[in-house]
Design an enzyme around this catalytic site. Structure first.
Site, PDB file in Angstrom:
ATOM      1  N   ASP A 105      -4.830  11.495   0.209  1.00 19.87           N
ATOM      2  CA  ASP A 105      -5.735  11.679   1.349  1.00 19.87           C
ATOM      3  C   ASP A 105      -4.859  11.817   2.593  1.00 19.87           C
ATOM      4  OD1 ASP A 105      -4.926   9.132   2.065  1.00 19.87           O
ATOM      5  OD2 ASP A 105      -6.939   8.283   2.177  1.00 19.87           O
ATOM      6  N   HIS A 106      -5.494  11.770   3.774  1.00 25.95           N
ATOM      7  CA  HIS A 106      -4.739  11.916   5.026  1.00 25.95           C
ATOM      8  C   HIS A 106      -3.713  10.794   5.208  1.00 25.95           C
ATOM      9  CE1 HIS A 106      -8.237   9.411   5.682  1.00 25.95           C
ATOM     10  NE2 HIS A 106      -7.648   8.878   6.738  1.00 25.95           N
ATOM     11  N   CYS A 156      -2.527   7.287  -1.028  1.00 30.58           N
ATOM     12  CA  CYS A 156      -3.425   7.133   0.127  1.00 30.58           C
ATOM     13  C   CYS A 156      -2.733   6.186   1.092  1.00 30.58           C
ATOM     14  CB  CYS A 156      -4.829   6.694  -0.289  1.00 30.58           C
ATOM     15  SG  CYS A 156      -4.990   5.036  -0.977  1.00 30.58           S
ATOM     16  N   GLY A 157      -3.458   5.616   2.038  1.00 33.26           N
ATOM     17  CA  GLY A 157      -2.812   4.745   3.015  1.00 33.26           C
ATOM     18  C   GLY A 157      -2.189   3.524   2.352  1.00 33.26           C
ATOM     19  N   THR A 158      -2.976   2.868   1.508  1.00 33.15           N
ATOM     20  CA  THR A 158      -2.490   1.667   0.806  1.00 33.15           C
ATOM     21  C   THR A 158      -2.148   1.930  -0.651  1.00 33.15           C
ATOM     22  OG1 THR A 158      -4.750   1.150   0.160  1.00 33.15           O
ATOM     23  CG2 THR A 158      -3.945   0.156   2.218  1.00 33.15           C
ATOM     24  N   GLY A 159      -2.660   2.998  -1.204  1.00 28.82           N
ATOM     25  CA  GLY A 159      -2.569   3.256  -2.649  1.00 28.82           C
ATOM     26  C   GLY A 159      -3.681   2.569  -3.425  1.00 28.82           C
ATOM     27  N   ILE A 160      -4.443   1.713  -2.749  1.00 28.64           N
ATOM     28  CA  ILE A 160      -5.443   0.897  -3.460  1.00 28.64           C
ATOM     29  C   ILE A 160      -6.688   1.725  -3.788  1.00 28.64           C
ATOM     30  CG2 ILE A 160      -6.935  -1.132  -3.343  1.00 28.64           C
ATOM     31  CD1 ILE A 160      -4.784  -2.417  -1.497  1.00 28.64           C
ATOM     32  N   GLY A 161      -7.289   2.321  -2.772  1.00 30.40           N
ATOM     33  CA  GLY A 161      -8.537   3.056  -3.012  1.00 30.40           C
ATOM     34  C   GLY A 161      -8.346   4.182  -4.011  1.00 30.40           C
ATOM     35  N   HIS A 180       5.441  -0.262 -20.687  1.00 25.20           N
ATOM     36  CA  HIS A 180       4.417  -1.117 -21.302  1.00 25.20           C
ATOM     37  C   HIS A 180       3.025  -0.488 -21.315  1.00 25.20           C
ATOM     38  CE1 HIS A 180       6.734  -5.156 -20.611  1.00 25.20           C
ATOM     39  NE2 HIS A 180       7.531  -4.169 -21.002  1.00 25.20           N
ATOM     40  N   ARG A 187       3.092  -3.327 -30.071  1.00 26.10           N
ATOM     41  CA  ARG A 187       2.278  -4.266 -29.268  1.00 26.10           C
ATOM     42  C   ARG A 187       1.740  -3.591 -28.007  1.00 26.10           C
ATOM     43  NH1 ARG A 187       7.488  -5.497 -27.793  1.00 26.10           N
ATOM     44  NH2 ARG A 187       7.883  -6.229 -25.674  1.00 26.10           N
ATOM     45  N   HIS A 188       2.516  -2.669 -27.472  1.00 24.41           N
ATOM     46  CA  HIS A 188       2.032  -1.990 -26.265  1.00 24.41           C
ATOM     47  C   HIS A 188       0.963  -0.954 -26.607  1.00 24.41           C
ATOM     48  CE1 HIS A 188       4.757  -4.221 -23.924  1.00 24.41           C
ATOM     49  NE2 HIS A 188       5.850  -3.667 -24.425  1.00 24.41           N
TER      50      HIS A 188
HETATM   51  C1  RB5 Z   1      -7.922   5.758   4.957  1.00 22.50           C
HETATM   52  O1  RB5 Z   1      -8.024   5.319   6.267  1.00 22.50           O
HETATM   53  C2  RB5 Z   1      -7.587   4.600   4.033  1.00 22.50           C
HETATM   54  O2  RB5 Z   1      -8.696   3.783   3.880  1.00 22.50           O
HETATM   55  C3  RB5 Z   1      -7.141   5.133   2.705  1.00 22.50           C
HETATM   56  O3  RB5 Z   1      -6.032   5.957   2.884  1.00 22.50           O
HETATM   57  C4  RB5 Z   1      -6.718   4.098   1.686  1.00 22.50           C
HETATM   58  O4  RB5 Z   1      -5.812   3.197   2.212  1.00 22.50           O
HETATM   59  C5  RB5 Z   1      -7.800   3.456   0.937  1.00 22.50           C
HETATM   60  O5  RB5 Z   1      -7.601   2.603   0.074  1.00 22.50           O
END
Ligand code: RB5
Length: 142
Positions: free
Chosen positions: A7-8, A64-69, A97, A132-133
């Site tokens: 994303d951005h 993404c910004g955090t990689g989480i979403g 693994h 196992r993996h």
């Molecule tokens: C965008 O502002 C931000 O929410 C997205 O890049 C990401 O970090 C979501 O997990």
């Protein structure tokens, strides 16, 4: 073939990773986004995830910004094992693994030099293929 998307919030780091892929001679396809204008990370997670499931690509990289979403969204796709890594130990371990097929990173979390080392480690580490993996991966997939 490596499918790459962001994303951005991950766009700038994605450009660094693309330069690295080009310098190493990897075939890749950029599934967007194509600029820093605000956009929605699930769209790119789906594009890259489906490219892998449809066998257009063997592996993917999502940022993404955090990689989480973007990793949460990718892991909703059956057959996708997306690993969010901000260190080289995890990048190596998740290939050995988990046979992860997508690497996720946060462009606002890691600097480009560490991100490139993480990507290199992840791309160059083969799955261990140990029983196992394989058993544990199959237990995820039911
Ligand atoms: C965008 O502002 C931000 O929410 C997205 O890049 C990401 O970090 C979501 O997990």
């Amino acid at each position: 073939m490596i499918a790459i998307g962001s994303d951005h919030g991950g766009y700038e780091l994605k450009q660094e990773i693309i330069q690295y892929l080009e310098s190493e001679g990897y075939a890749y396809k950029d599934y967007g986004c194509y600029g820093t204008e605000s956009c929605d990370y699930p769209e790119f997670a789906k594009k890259v995830g489906h490219a892998i499931i449809n066998k257009e690509a063997e592996k993917g990289i999502l940022i993404c910004g955090t990689g989480i979403g973007i990793s949460i969204a990718a892991n909703k796709i059956k057959g996708i094992r997306c690993a969010l890594c901000h260190d080289c130990f995890s990048a190596e371990a998740t290939r050995l693994h988990n046979n992860s097929n997508i690497l996720a990173m946060g462009g606002r979390v890691v600097g480009p030099e560490l991100a490139l080392k993480i990507a290199k480690t992840w791309l160059e580490t083969e799955f261990s293929d140990e029983d196992r993996h394989n058993r544990r991966i199959n237990l995820i997939e039911d």
